[in-house]
Design an enzyme around this catalytic site. Structure first.
Site, PDB file in Angstrom:
ATOM      1  N   GLU A  49       0.820  -1.217   0.000  1.00  0.00           N
ATOM      2  CA  GLU A  49       0.000   0.000   0.000  1.00  0.00           C
ATOM      3  C   GLU A  49       0.850   1.261   0.000  1.00  0.00           C
ATOM      4  O   GLU A  49       0.457   2.285  -0.574  1.00  0.00           O
ATOM      5  CB  GLU A  49      -0.947   0.000   1.209  1.00  0.00           C
ATOM      6  CG  GLU A  49      -2.054  -1.041   1.137  1.00  0.00           C
ATOM      7  CD  GLU A  49      -1.643  -2.395   1.697  1.00  0.00           C
ATOM      8  OE1 GLU A  49      -0.449  -2.581   1.997  1.00  0.00           O
ATOM      9  OE2 GLU A  49      -2.530  -3.268   1.845  1.00  0.00           O
ATOM     10  N   PHE A 111     -12.199  -7.186  13.236  1.00  0.00           N
ATOM     11  CA  PHE A 111     -11.058  -7.650  12.446  1.00  0.00           C
ATOM     12  C   PHE A 111     -10.657  -6.603  11.409  1.00  0.00           C
ATOM     13  O   PHE A 111     -11.499  -6.087  10.678  1.00  0.00           O
ATOM     14  CB  PHE A 111     -11.432  -8.966  11.747  1.00  0.00           C
ATOM     15  CG  PHE A 111     -10.362  -9.477  10.832  1.00  0.00           C
ATOM     16  CD1 PHE A 111      -9.148  -9.935  11.340  1.00  0.00           C
ATOM     17  CD2 PHE A 111     -10.549  -9.494   9.457  1.00  0.00           C
ATOM     18  CE1 PHE A 111      -8.153 -10.399  10.498  1.00  0.00           C
ATOM     19  CE2 PHE A 111      -9.561  -9.960   8.604  1.00  0.00           C
ATOM     20  CZ  PHE A 111      -8.351 -10.414   9.130  1.00  0.00           C
ATOM     21  N   GLN A 112      -9.396  -6.300  11.358  1.00  0.00           N
ATOM     22  CA  GLN A 112      -8.812  -5.302  10.450  1.00  0.00           C
ATOM     23  C   GLN A 112      -9.444  -3.928  10.625  1.00  0.00           C
ATOM     24  O   GLN A 112      -9.603  -3.175   9.669  1.00  0.00           O
ATOM     25  CB  GLN A 112      -8.894  -5.766   8.994  1.00  0.00           C
ATOM     26  CG  GLN A 112      -7.947  -6.953   8.705  1.00  0.00           C
ATOM     27  CD  GLN A 112      -7.702  -7.205   7.244  1.00  0.00           C
ATOM     28  OE1 GLN A 112      -8.541  -6.901   6.404  1.00  0.00           O
ATOM     29  NE2 GLN A 112      -6.551  -7.764   6.925  1.00  0.00           N
ATOM     30  N   LYS A 161     -17.541  -0.732   4.793  1.00  0.00           N
ATOM     31  CA  LYS A 161     -17.923  -1.715   3.777  1.00  0.00           C
ATOM     32  C   LYS A 161     -19.429  -1.673   3.502  1.00  0.00           C
ATOM     33  O   LYS A 161     -19.868  -1.797   2.343  1.00  0.00           O
ATOM     34  CB  LYS A 161     -17.508  -3.114   4.225  1.00  0.00           C
ATOM     35  CG  LYS A 161     -17.782  -4.188   3.186  1.00  0.00           C
ATOM     36  CD  LYS A 161     -17.197  -5.533   3.571  1.00  0.00           C
ATOM     37  CE  LYS A 161     -17.424  -6.565   2.463  1.00  0.00           C
ATOM     38  NZ  LYS A 161     -16.792  -7.855   2.789  1.00  0.00           N
ATOM     39  N   MET A 477      24.511   8.714   3.774  1.00  0.00           N
ATOM     40  CA  MET A 477      24.415   9.985   4.491  1.00  0.00           C
ATOM     41  C   MET A 477      24.579   9.775   5.993  1.00  0.00           C
ATOM     42  O   MET A 477      25.151  10.628   6.693  1.00  0.00           O
ATOM     43  CB  MET A 477      23.067  10.666   4.187  1.00  0.00           C
ATOM     44  CG  MET A 477      22.988  12.110   4.662  1.00  0.00           C
ATOM     45  SD  MET A 477      24.234  13.182   3.879  1.00  0.00           S
ATOM     46  CE  MET A 477      23.372  13.669   2.389  1.00  0.00           C
TER      47      MET A 477
END
Length: 563
Positions: A49, A111-112, A161, A477
Site C-alpha cells: 500500500e 477484524f482489520q 464496507k 548519508m
C-alpha cells in the site's frame, strides 16, 4: 446506485482514469465495480500500500493532476500512512480511498479495524469518514477539490464496507463544491504587490528564493519573465528545482544544507530576499537567527499559515504563485519600472567571485567511480531530458546538485519527510503517467530495499523504469554524519549484506547490469537506457565519497564545510 458504483462513477466524472491500489475485504465491492469498468478506469496493482500511495504521488507530481490510491482497512490503511505523510509534507494533491469495517462495528475492535481518520489526521490536508451512502458522492467531490486547490495536499476518504453496498440516488454535478470556511486566496492583494514592486526597485543585493510552490502552481513561465524583467539571481530549494532552468546564468544553484557556496553566501549577504512558494524549511535556513541577517523579506505563498511561521517576513503576499507573479510582472515590465530598474552589477560581481570557489568540484581518478561522475554521465546520455525520481540520502543530494534540471515536473523526491523507499514507486507512477518519457530512479542500495517489491509491478505492467544504484555499501548519508560528527564511529551504517542486484533483476524478469570500472560508466548507461524494459544498473562507487558543500545542523548558511 450502490455505494461502490457511486465511488467509480464519481471518480469518472472527476476525470480520474488511473488508480493505484491494493484490494482487501472491505473494498471488494469497489474492486468488483473496478473490474466491470476496467475499460474506462485503469487500476495498477502494487505490491504494498505504501507503494500505491507513492505511485499516485509520482503520477501527481509529473501531471499536476490529483493522484488517486485505494487501500483496504486496518493494515492496508496504516501501510498507506508513510505515503500520505510524504505527500503532505511536499504539498502533493492526492485522494486516498480507504476501506473501513461496517459502521456498526466501528469502535468494537473488529477484524482489520483501525481508527484511520484519527491516525491520518495529522498527515493529511483533510480526511472524511462516510457513514451514509447519501453523502458519498458529495464527499468524494469535496475531497478531490480540497486536494487540488489552495496549498495542495492529500485527502483521505474512509468508507465502511456496508456503505459500499447500500444504495442511493446518484446525481452528477460538474459544479465546483462550495465548502463553508474553505476559500483559498488565489489573487494577491494589489496594494501589497505594488509595495513589493517598490521594494524590488530599491534593492541593491536581491535574491529570488524559489520553492516547490512555483512548480505546483505551474508558475515557471511567470518566474522566468520576472527574472527577465529584473536581472536578479535565482536560487531554488530542493523542491523548487526545475522551476527555473539550471543552465541559465542567473541561476546560482540550490540553497541550504547542501546548496552551493554562491547561493548560501548570496542569501547571507543580500538586502532583499523574495521567497516564492517556499516555506523556510530548516534544511534551507540553517540557524534561523543568522539566516539572511541583512535582508528585508517578501514572502509569496498560497498558504497564509506559512507566512512568518519559521522566519519573520516584512511583506506577506498571499495568493497562488502563478497569479501573483503574473500581477507582479505587469508592474515590473511597465516602462516606469524599467526606466528605474535597479543596477545590480556590483552584486553580480560579488556572486561571481563566490562562484570561483567551484564548490561542487570533484576529481574522477582512473580506478574508483565517483558518484558525481555517474550523474554527470547520466545527464549527458539523457540530454537532461529524463524524469528523475530519487530516494533519500547522498544520492538524492548528488542528483540535485549534478543533474541540472531545465524544466519543472521532472524532479520527484521526498523533500519534506525524507522518505527512503519513495523513489521506485514514485518513478513507477510517473512512468504510468508519461509512458513515452525516460524515467530514471536514482537510489542507493539501502533506499531501494525499502520498497524493492515494486519491481514486480513494473514488470506486470511493462513499465520501462530504469534504476541507477549508487552502491557504496553504506547508508551513505548516515555514514557521512558519523564521519563528521561522531568521530568515524560507523554504528550500524555498513550494509554488510546486500542482494546481487543483477541476479535480482533477472529474478524479476528485468535486465541487470553491474558497473565497477570508470571506463564502463557511459556504456553501461547507454545500454541500460536503450533497453525497452525495466533495468537495474548497479554502479559500485567510492565508498567514502561525501556530499559537499555541507552546512552542519544548527549552523548558519555561511558556515559551510567545503572540499
Amino acid at each position: 446506485m450502490t455505494g461502490a458504483q457511486i465511488v467509480i462513477q464519481t471518480l469518472l466524472d472527476l476525470g480520474v482514469d488511473t488508480l493505484f491500489g491494493y484490494p482487501g475485504g472491505t473494498v471488494l465491492y469497489i474492486y468488483d465495480e473496478l473490474y466491470k469498468n476496467k475499460h474506462r478506469i485503469h487500476h495498477y496493482l502494487t505490491r504494498h500500500e505504501q507503494g500505491a500511495v507513492h505511485a499516485a504521488d509520482g503520477y501527481a507530481r509529473v501531471t499536476g493532476r490529483v493522484g488517486v490510491a485505494i487501500v483496504t482497512s486496518g493494515p492496508g490503511a496504516t501501510n498507506a500512512v508513510t505515503g500520505l505523510a510524504t505527500a503532505h509534507m511536499d504539498s502533493i494533491p492526492l485522494l486516498c480511498i480507504s476501506g473501513q469495517v461496517p459502521v456498526a462495528l466501528i469502535g468494537n475492535d473488529a477484524f482489520q479495524e483501525a481508527d484511520t481518520v484519527g491516525i491520518t489526521r495529522s498527515c493529511t490536508k483533510h480526511n472524511f469518514l462516510v457513514r451514509d451512502v447519501n453523502d458519498l458522492a458529495r464527499v468524494l467531490r469535496e475531497a478531490h477539490y480540497i486536494a487540488r486547490t489552495g496549498r495542495p495536499g492529500p485527502v483521505l476518504v474512509d468508507i465502511p464496507k456496508d456503505v459500499t453496498v447500500a444504495e442511493a440516488e446518484y446525481v452528477h454535478s460538474a459544479a465546483e463544491p462550495k465548502i463553508r470556511s474553505y476559500r483559498p486566496t488565489q489573487i494577491g492583494h494589489i496594494g501589497q504587490i505594488r509595495r513589493g514592486a517598490r521594494m524590488l526597485q530599491q534593492a541593491k543585493k536581491p535574491v529570488l528564493y524559489v520553492g516547490g510552490g512555483a512548480v505546483l502552481s505551474n508558475a515557471s513561465d511567470e518566474l522566468f519573465r520576472l527574472v527577465e524583467g529584473l536581472g536578479f539571481p535565482v536560487t531554488n530549494t530542493l523542491m523548487g528545482l526545475g522551476s527555473f532552468p539550471a543552465a541559465d546564468e542567473r541561476f546560482i544553484g540550490m540553497l541550504g544544507m547542501h546548496g552551493t557556496y554562491e547561493a548560501n553566501m548570496a542569501v547571507s549577504h543580500c538586502d532583499l530576499l523574495v521567497a516564492i512558494g517556499a516555506r523556510f524549511d530548516d534544511r534551507v535556513t540553517g540557524k534561523i537567527s543568522v539566516f539572511a541577517p541583512h535582508a528585508t523579506i517578501i514572502h509569496i505563498d498560497v498558504d497564509p499559515t506559512s507566512i512568518s511561521k519559521n522566519v519573520k517576513v516584512d511583506l506577506p503576499i498571499v495568493g497562488d504563485v502563478k497569479q501573483v507573479l503574473g500581477q507582479l510582472n505587469e508592474l515590473v515590465h511597465a516602462p516606469e519600472f524599467q526606466s528605474a530598474r535597479p543596477d545590480v552589477s556590483d552584486w553580480w560581481e560579488d556572486i561571481n567571485g563566490w562562484r570561483k570557489r567551484e564548490c561542487l568540484r570533484y576529481t574522477q581518478g582512473p580506478d574508483v567511480i565517483e558518484p558525481q561522475y555517474v550523474l554527470q554521465c547520466l545527464h549527458t546520455v539523457t540530454k537532461g531530458e529524463a524524469i528523475i525520481a530519487t530516494d533519500v540520502g547522498q544520492h538524492q543530494m548528488w542528483a540535485a546538485q549534478f543533474y541540472g534540471f531545465q524544466k519543472p515536473r521532472r524532479w520527484l523526491t521526498s523533500g519534506g519527510l525524507g522518505t527512503m523507499g519513495y523513489g521506485l514507486p514514485a518513478g513507477m507512477g510517473a512512468q504510468v503517467a508519461m509512458p513515452d518519457a525516460q524515467v530514471v530512479v536514482i537510489t542507493g542500495e539501502g533506499s531501494l530495499q525499502m520498497n524493492i517489491q515494486e519491481f514486480a509491478t513494473c514488470l506486470q505492467y511493462h513499465l520501462p523504469v530504469k534504476v541507477v544504484i549508487l552502491n557504496n555499501g553504506y547508508l551513505g548519508m548516515v555514514r557521512q554524519w558519523q564521519e563528521f560528527f561522531y568521530q568515524r564511529r560507523y554504528a550500524e551504517s555498513d550494509m554488510d549484506v546486500t542482494p546481487d542486484f543483477v541476479k535480482l533483476a533477472e529474478a524479476y524478469g528485468a535486465l541487470g547490469l553491474r558497473c565497477d570500472k570508470v571506463a564502463d560508466v557511459t556504456a553501461t548507461l547507454e545500454k541500460g537506457l536503450a533497453y525497452p524494459g525495466t533495468v537495474i544498473m548497479d554502479f559500485h562507487v567510492n565508498r567514502e565519497a561525501n556530499v559537499y558543500p555541507m552546512v552542519p545542523a544548527g549552523a548558519g548558511l555561511s558556515e559551510m564545510i567545503l572540499i
